[in-house]
Design an enzyme around this catalytic site. Structure first.
Site, short mmCIF file in Angstrom:
data_model
loop_
_atom_site.label_atom_id
_atom_site.label_comp_id
_atom_site.label_asym_id
_atom_site.label_seq_id
_atom_site.Cartn_x
_atom_site.Cartn_y
_atom_site.Cartn_z
CB ALA A 24 1.31 0.11 5.89
CB SER A 79 12.79 4.51 5.37
OG SER A 79 11.25 3.30 5.71
NE ARG A 90 10.19 5.56 8.11
CZ ARG A 90 8.89 6.10 7.53
NH1 ARG A 90 9.09 4.54 6.73
NH2 ARG A 90 8.66 6.53 7.50
NE ARG A 108 6.91 4.50 10.08
CZ ARG A 108 5.65 4.47 8.99
NH1 ARG A 108 5.41 3.74 8.23
NH2 ARG A 108 4.65 5.71 9.29
CG ASP A 110 -1.61 -16.84 8.72
OD1 ASP A 110 0.03 -17.39 9.51
OD2 ASP A 110 -2.19 -17.23 9.44
CE1 TYR A 165 8.51 4.61 2.84
CE2 TYR A 165 7.42 6.78 3.00
CZ TYR A 165 7.55 5.38 3.41
OH TYR A 165 7.16 4.96 4.69
N PRO A 176 0.77 -0.85 0.00
CG PRO A 176 0.24 -0.97 2.30
CD PRO A 176 0.40 -1.69 0.72
CG ASN A 177 -0.66 4.66 1.52
OD1 ASN A 177 -1.17 4.76 0.65
ND2 ASN A 177 -0.50 3.76 2.55
CD GLU A 228 9.72 -7.32 6.01
OE1 GLU A 228 9.45 -8.91 6.44
OE2 GLU A 228 9.75 -6.43 7.13
CG ASN A 241 8.21 -2.26 1.17
OD1 ASN A 241 7.72 -2.38 1.54
ND2 ASN A 241 8.55 -0.99 0.68
CG HIS A 269 4.65 -2.08 10.29
ND1 HIS A 269 6.15 -2.57 10.65
CD2 HIS A 269 5.11 -1.66 9.61
CE1 HIS A 269 6.58 -1.73 10.04
NE2 HIS A 269 6.17 -1.26 9.12
NE ARG A 318 3.85 6.57 1.78
CZ ARG A 318 3.87 5.49 1.96
NH1 ARG A 318 4.73 5.06 1.45
NH2 ARG A 318 4.23 5.43 3.60
CG HIS A 337 10.84 -2.70 4.94
ND1 HIS A 337 9.78 -2.38 4.57
CD2 HIS A 337 10.71 -3.68 5.31
CE1 HIS A 337 9.20 -3.31 5.09
NE2 HIS A 337 10.51 -4.20 5.45
C1 DQA Z 1 8.10 0.85 3.99
C2 DQA Z 1 7.84 1.22 5.62
C3 DQA Z 1 6.63 1.12 6.31
O1 DQA Z 1 6.67 0.92 7.32
C4 DQA Z 1 5.63 2.49 5.56
O2 DQA Z 1 4.20 1.69 6.32
C5 DQA Z 1 6.06 1.08 4.27
C6 DQA Z 1 6.79 1.94 3.31
C7 DQA Z 1 9.50 1.59 3.66
O3 DQA Z 1 9.16 1.45 1.97
O4 DQA Z 1 10.43 1.63 3.65
O5 DQA Z 1 5.15 2.24 3.22
O6 DQA Z 1 8.05 -0.36 3.93
#
Ligand code: DQA
Length: 143
Positions: free
Chosen positions: A78, A103, A108, A112, A88, A23, A10-11, A99, A75, A81, A18, A101
């Protein structure tokens, strides 16, 4: 040819616009173009997915497992978390997941610092920007 899936949660469709101070200013398309070029040099094929919906990501893991992809760069944003369902789905898929990320989630907010998905991933790369995806790609391509 090996196929590796790149899944952004998401996002992450809003990368570039953003919170660029967190980011960066590059877009999701910039990321995908960069990985496409790297995959071609490594001789692997990539599939890109992005969704803002938890259930779509859960369904996707089942589908990718049935299709026999070699591995996944995830990635989960959110949902990392919050989502036992995503954890699952990864576990049930049996897929090798790295995995990533952009950031550093450990520098942070406290919420997170916990990842539901990290324990079912083979490893986690956090805080290296888009380079994290590239390192994950080289790992999966070398298997
Ligand atoms: C993220 C870190 C997450 O905490 C956050 O919710 C994101 C992006 C990152 O790529 O740094 O949406 O996964």
């Amino acid at each position: 040819m090996k196929t590796i899936a790149v899944i952004n949660g998401p996002n992450l469709n809003r990368l570039g616009a953003r919170e660029p101070e967190v980011y960066g200013s590059e877009t999701l398309k910039d990321l995908e173009d960069r990985l496409t070029a790297e995959a071609s040099a490594l001789g692997v094929s990539l599939r890109f997915h992005q969704s803002n919906h938890e259930g779509d990501l859960v369904d996707l893991f089942g589908k990718l497992a049935d299709e026999g992809v070699t591995g996944v760069i995830l990635n989960g944003a959110a949902y990392t978390h919050t989502s036992v369902a995503l954890r699952d789905a990864i576990s049930a898929s049996g897929l090798r997941v790295v995995e990533v990320h952009i950031s550093n989630i450990y520098s942070r907010e406290d919420f997170r610092k916990h990842s539901y998905t990290a324990a079912v991933a083979v490893g986690v790369i956090t805080g290296l920007g888009f380079d994290g995806y590239s390192y994950a790609l080289s790992h999966l391509a070398a298997l």
